[in-house]
Every structure is written in structure tokens, then in C-alpha cells.
Design an enzyme around this catalytic site. Sequence first.
Site, PDB file in Angstrom:
ATOM      1  N   VAL A  22      27.479  69.261  81.837  1.00 48.92           N
ATOM      2  CA  VAL A  22      27.871  70.614  81.491  1.00 48.92           C
ATOM      3  C   VAL A  22      28.607  70.590  80.157  1.00 48.92           C
ATOM      4  CG1 VAL A  22      29.166  72.640  82.260  1.00 48.92           C
ATOM      5  CG2 VAL A  22      28.208  71.057  83.952  1.00 48.92           C
ATOM      6  N   CYS A  23      28.223  71.485  79.256  1.00 51.28           N
ATOM      7  CA  CYS A  23      28.962  71.581  77.991  1.00 51.28           C
ATOM      8  C   CYS A  23      29.969  72.713  78.105  1.00 51.28           C
ATOM      9  CB  CYS A  23      28.033  71.817  76.804  1.00 51.28           C
ATOM     10  SG  CYS A  23      28.911  71.700  75.237  1.00 51.28           S
ATOM     11  N   LEU A  24      31.182  72.347  78.464  1.00 54.39           N
ATOM     12  CA  LEU A  24      32.248  73.336  78.573  1.00 54.39           C
ATOM     13  C   LEU A  24      33.465  72.720  77.886  1.00 54.39           C
ATOM     14  CD1 LEU A  24      33.237  76.030  79.846  1.00 54.39           C
ATOM     15  CD2 LEU A  24      33.954  74.701  81.830  1.00 54.39           C
ATOM     16  N   CYS A  65      27.726  69.200  73.501  1.00 52.31           N
ATOM     17  CA  CYS A  65      26.543  69.787  72.850  1.00 52.31           C
ATOM     18  C   CYS A  65      26.351  69.219  71.438  1.00 52.31           C
ATOM     19  CB  CYS A  65      26.644  71.297  72.827  1.00 52.31           C
ATOM     20  SG  CYS A  65      28.281  71.897  72.471  1.00 52.31           S
ATOM     21  N   ASN A 109      23.531  75.535  78.467  1.00 48.98           N
ATOM     22  CA  ASN A 109      24.718  74.675  78.378  1.00 48.98           C
ATOM     23  C   ASN A 109      24.795  73.614  79.476  1.00 48.98           C
ATOM     24  OD1 ASN A 109      25.813  77.860  77.892  1.00 48.98           O
ATOM     25  ND2 ASN A 109      25.840  76.423  76.173  1.00 48.98           N
TER      26      ASN A 109
END
Lengths: 437, 182
Positions: free
Chosen positions: B109-111, A214, B102
Site C-alpha cells: 500500500v502506498c500511504l 510509489c 495505490n
Amino acid sequence: MAEVLESSQPIGSMDSRAKWKYLDNILTRTGPFTDEDFPCGEGAIESLSRAKVLVIGAGGLGCEILKNLALSGFQDIHVIDMDTIDVSNLNRQFLFRHADVGKYKADVAAKFVEKRVKGVKITPYCGKIQDKDEEYYMQFSLIVCGLDSIEARRWINATLVSMFDDTDSDSLKPLIDGGTEGFKGQARVILPTITSCIECQLDMHAPRAAVPLCTLATIPRQPQHCIEWAHIIAWEEERKDITLDTDDSEHITWLFQKALKRAQEFNIAGVTYSMTQGVVKNIIPAIASTNAIIAASSCNEAFKIATGGSNPFLGTPGADNYMMYTGDDSIYTYTFEHEKKPDCPVCGNLARPLKVDQRFTLEEFLDGLAERPESQLKKPSIRTEGKSLYYQSPPSLEEQTRPNLFKKLNELVEEGEEVVITDPAIPGQFKYKLRFS
Amino acid sequence: MLKIWSMKQKQQQDEAATAGSKKKKVTAAQLRVQKDLADLSLGSTMKLSFPNPDDIMNFNFTIEPDEGIYKGGKFLFDFKINQNFPHEPPKVKCTQTLYHPNIDIEGNVCLNVLREDWKPVLNLNAVMVGLQFLFLEPNASDPLNKEAAEDLKINREGFKRNVRAAMGGGTVKGRTYDRVLK
């Protein structure tokens, strides 16, 4: 520089052992630390010249290692490397010249050292270590690695561990592994199945530092963030159908332009073509002198092991086996014993031959194992390299593999093939090579 | 003390030993995945399916949340695990176009445990539970889909409505999303 080196007299042109005078001082005398079985004199000289050593990698470390081994009296050296020479290698991979760009590293390095050090035979193989089988690795007395890949290290380690046969002392192949990253490095010795192996030591490798996705997608702060964004997100969005080739300058240029544009949007300075190349190819700055230090240490251990106890070496069972070197914060080295992990997936439990009736079904076989006092399995899962034989979990895989339970072993497994059994009740694993009766 | 210097060439190879030596052996990565699969405890909301059951390194993963904003949906992921596992994390992508702060349009995927916080001591269960958590508690401070994140931050109720519309295959802010209702 090249001219000076090449026109000077090759080492070994004198037709005697005079050139090895200082080496022979070590090999023909004992000291306070020499092993009582050290074959002092002729024996040591002969074991060194007859030792067949394999060098894996002919890059930054590999050039140093080949040069060091040849100048330490090793005469039968093999080298494997799959790479070709890039112009950016020339600053430190000193066996290569500008005219060699594009040629195979192993070939060029072997020719150079053979020419420079008379009497040494270097046999190159240009390809992957995985191309070779156990029979090939069996011919060597010891193996020295100068690799930049963890995957390759894990592969050769697992191969050497599985080659070990406790009825044959020649099957024990000491593995000497050097590695560097910038100012840091390590040299370690592994005696497969006896001392801690590469897999036991896997957590000694720091994982590659990664930035949250992100951050890349929304608030980049550094030029590297913009490049990673172009690499991971923009390429997927706009050029999905083209496989990124990090050696293709058009591809790197595209990423560089994308990253540059994004950096401008966020007022970030510093995105360059070479930084793009560095980030995308995960190039770790290599420092020639770190390579020299680590290669020197690795080759000294190789020398001590091959000459049979001229001095205590790294990796002696029960003693230190790992030397780390840090040069970026002052200078620091620390040598210690990394202990073997009892539940190591590679050396924790070796494949044992197991005689089974080939008409047994897989279910009968597993039931039989469950009764053996050594295993006492409750919910075993079992596979070969290529086949999932039976899995207890997850439910979908259990269902898909359940029909195998009723098949006969000889329909599922080849004679001599390795099966691995795990069970939540036991920490390690059981490996068997099935022999049909 | 080892007598490593005994360099006598072995004259005869043990034929039985070489017969088995050319067969491939289960890799450390496969072995670790096998253990991780046995250690899964996923409950009824998560399922795995294996297009090729012999290949445990590549599989599909489904989440059907039973609570939260994404309840009623069926979300599909693709797991790819390479030979560097567990040194490297598995590669996970969502195979649908979702409206989620997200998860981006490409399925990235932002994990944290899939990138910066991955450690070899973590297992597949941790990744899967982490993925489910994204559907229970979408996180506006780690945005991959910026519009969705803004939406969630500013107007939670409006965001919920947009999620329902997107899950039904509707259009949100000019983009049409995949229908993911069960």
C-alpha cells in the site's frame, strides 16, 4: 600493528599501583567540584576496583568502551553481544583481527582486553540481552550500552526501570547509553525511575528516512531507490517463498542484479554490490573517531559514578543528563536536561503490589479499582504480557474478551504477575503486581 | 545526592521480589497498542478482528466503504506491529488482489503515514482512516499499480467501470482480480 601491540609489555606487569599513578591522583585528592561525601583515597580506589560493570555491545562502541573501562581501573567487567565478527568490522573494531572473523565478538574482545590489561577480569556472554533475567542484571553496579538498536535499548531500559525497588538502594542501576551515527552521537545517563528514561527520550531518535513506495515503484531517481525496489517489491513478487537473509551473499547478489537492471532502465548510475548491502542491511556509515569520542564520554561518566562523586556526573537528578555531539557541520556539542515524561509508558507509573482476593472475578476486580480514588476508571482495558484480559474497544475484541469478566482472577493471572490497566480517561497507565489473599 | 558508590553486596534477596521478577512484563509497544485500540473511532465502515485475542499486535482490518468508487466492496488488510512500535510504523498489507492505483498486486500500500511520513505521535486510528481515504479518493499521482493510475488519470469513467469489473472478480487488462463484493 597487531604484532607491535601484542609484543609490547602488558599494562599491569609492574606489581604495584605505580601504573595507576595518574588515576590515583584523581582518586586521592579532592577538588572544587568533588562531592562532600566523596570517599577520597582508599574508599574511592576500592569502590572502583570492586564495581561490577556490564557492557552491552562489543562492536564499534563496545571495543572502545571495554578498552577505556579496563584502562580506567575497572576490574570486573562483563560484556554481552550476540554477534560474530565480520571482515567489515576490522577497520574500527580494533580488538579483532582477521583470524577472528566468524568468532563471537564478546569472546574475542574479552580475551584481548584481559591479555592486554593485567588484573582485569572480563566475563563474556555471547547471546541476547533478553536471555538474561533480573537476577542477572541485579549483580551489576552500573551498565554501559554501546548498541545500534533502539529495540535493545528499550528492552534494557524497561528491565532496569522495573527492577527498581524503593526499599533497596542496590536495585538502582545507572544506565549509561552511548550511540553514534556517522559524525553524530550522544552520551546520556539514566537513573531508572529518577531521571528521564530511554522511553521518555524515544523521540530523540530520528526515524529511519523512508522513500514513498510509489516513488520506488514508478519514478526512481536515485540508485538507492532501485535497490529498495528490488528489496521490497521485486523480491516479494519473484521469491516470496524464500525468506530474505541479508547475510546470504546469493540473496544480496540477486537484489543487486535486479537493482542494476532497473537502474539501467531509468538511466541511473551508481548501483553497486556494497551499496546494495548497505541499503538492504540499513548500514549506517560508522566513523571510528565518533565512536571514540562517544565511548570516552560514556566511560568518563561511568568512572565518576563508580568512584562516588569524584566529580559531578551527567544524570545527577535535576541536572543535565544528555550530551549530544555533532561533527558533520563544523563541531558542536550541547548538554541539557531531558525531563522525565509523567505519562511515560515505562517509568511513568511503576508496578505496585496489590493484594486481592483470588476468588474475585475480573469484573469484581475492575469494579473495585474503579472505586479507588487514585484510579477512578471509567472504561478500563487490562492485560498481562501474554493475555488480553479485557478490552473495551474495538467491539470484536470486547466480545472476545468479555467471557474473562466472569472468570476468577486466579484462573487468569498468576501470583505476582504484572497487569497493566489503561483507560481513555487517564493519560498514563496503572501497573499492579497481584498478590493473592 | 545518591550514594551509588555504596557497593555492599546484598546478602539476602527478597524472595517475594524475585518470585515475580521472572514473569514477563507488558512491553511499551503492547501498552501503546492497547491505548491506540481504546482511542479508535472508526464508525461503521471499518472493523478489526483478532485471530488470537491475546495477541493485539497482529490483527485483520476490514473496510467497507459506504460511498465512492469502491462502495459495496469489502477490503481486507493484515496489520503486523513489532516491538519497535511506535518508533516504527505498523506493517500493513492488503490480502486481496485489487485494482487500485495505490495498492499493488502483492498488496503493498502506498500511504504516506505507513512509510515516509510516519511519526510516533500518529496512532493506529490515523493509519486506518488513511487507508479508508484511499478507497474514497484513489490517487493517480502516487501510483503503485501504474496501469490503474493511468486509467484513472486519462478516463475516470472508464476507470470506474474497470474497478466495478475487478471488484466482481473480473479481468481487467489481462489480469483477473479477487471478488471483493459484500
